[in-house]
Design a protein around this motif. Sequence first.
Motif: not given
Length: 580
Positions: A448-453, A514-525
Amino acid sequence: MAKWVLGELVNVSALQAMADHLYAISAVPIGIIDSNDNVLVNVGWQDICSKFHRNHPVASERCRISDEYIKKYLHEGHYVEYKCLNNLRDVALPIIVSGEHIATLFVGQFFYEDEVLDIEYFRKQATELGFDEEEYLSALSRIPVFSREKINHIMEYYKGLVTTLVESSMARIKQIEADEKLRKNEVRMRNLLQSMRDTVFVIDEEGTFVECYQSSDMILYATPEVFLGQKYEKILPPEVSILFTNVITRLKEGEVVEPFDYSLKIGDEILWYSAQVSKVKEEGKKTGEIIVVVRDITDKKKYEKELLKAKSEAEAVNNMKNTFIANMSHELRTPINVILSAIQLFELNLKNSLDINSYNSSKHIKAMKQNCHRLLRIINNQIDVTKIEAGFMNLNPRDMNVVSIVEDITLSVAEYAKAKGLYVQFDTEIEEKVMALDPDKLERIILNLLSNAIKFTDKNGNIFVNIYDKETSILISIKDTGIGIPSDKVNKILERFIQVENTLIKSHEGSGIGLSIVKSFVEMHGGTITVLSELGVGSEFLIELPVTTVHKQCNEHCIIPRSTQDYVEMLNIEFSDIYY
Ligand code: ADP
């Protein structure tokens, strides 16, 4: 009517005793009469006045006129000497307090020894006014005779006494005024306290209610009269009394205590209160007293209960809605995949076709495929958001090498980016770091971050992926030289539905989740994500993940092996919201 009355300001009986004693040695008559004509002190008053003159209308009118004369000519600190209209001697001294003439001190009646007594005058007066001549002249003969010197001494003495009387009266007035002010203040304080929404109690060191200011808006467990003088442990129900004991003990140990709520059954009703308990502070004193401010919060509690009920009802409806959306999304994915497969088949057939219309057809097929990808992207994101919201998104961690996962994805994407004129560089401080990761979710994060970049960087731009080892954590940086994010949006960009209005990339139609899902996934870790960005310069997304292990290895089933083609397909889905 004078504001101040001498009799209320000084000790009149002590004054009378002093006058009596002085009279015993001096035989000089004296009287003190206040402005309301009350006789406060009198000694040695002559019969000629009290029995004859003051008792006869004509003679007493002469007395009154004489008194008026004296009053008119009296001045503070000076005495007036005069011969009354009944031909007797008098000396008067005013008692003036705060500019007000509140009493007069009279010395008299008497005659001076150097003056010749006009007996004929008094004989004539006896006849004229009908007095018994013999008795009248006998009363006249009893009038004392003094030297001028003696009267002067006596008057100087009384001047000193009056000065002292005035000073003590002033002090007394000040005291009365201060007491009155204090009383008024107390009444005002009480009124203010009673006008508050709160009731205030003061409890002494022994736990006894010593003050109570009941708010007129509040119903109490008992009336203030019942509370006062009683120990709280005796008057309050045990379950409430325990709360107070606990809070008071903590306060005495120096803790700051937050307000607490309790309920009391009063009549048929349960009333709720909130109590704020604090130590009484008095300058320079250790009082040990406790102040309790109590507020009726029954209505608030009622609303809270209703609100909670409404909230849980709304949550139930929301859950139903989420389940429906999740099911719908799943259902939608199947037909879209079928359509996509059919499109791919068409695509293949068309490649081998010699039909002259094939160029047009392949344009339409490309549009169909891109729109299928868009639908899939929307649906996939929707399924994730619903799962995260409902708490059904689970982390399946395995001990894996984070470096190789990030590197594989980056290299697969690099080719794709190159075709769009962008250069992707990967660098790492370490070759291997085995830690607990959910590989699917890490893949989604990086992709997701790469595709945004890629989406937000213009041709010839650079994308850097770096891994830094911080021993207890791993820092993954995905940095681009793209359009950047305005400073007012940087901190919000990770929230759901936030997008930057971008006139340069009009063709981008994402949904901002997209980024809110990324944030949730990072926080789950157990990790964090930070965004650094400068408009026109570029953006950097920093992901810090803690290094932990779960002692579960990854077998061949826990990660779907991806080929570059798989990543390209995934990127196609990610980029489907861009129309080139
Ligand atoms: P979307 O689905 O709209 O892409 P995202 O949550 O992935 O939603 O991104 C939200 C917004 O953040 C994007 O619309 C874009 O405005 C901004 N954004 C995300 N990444 C970058 C980046 N690397 N550079 C500039 N802007 C970005």
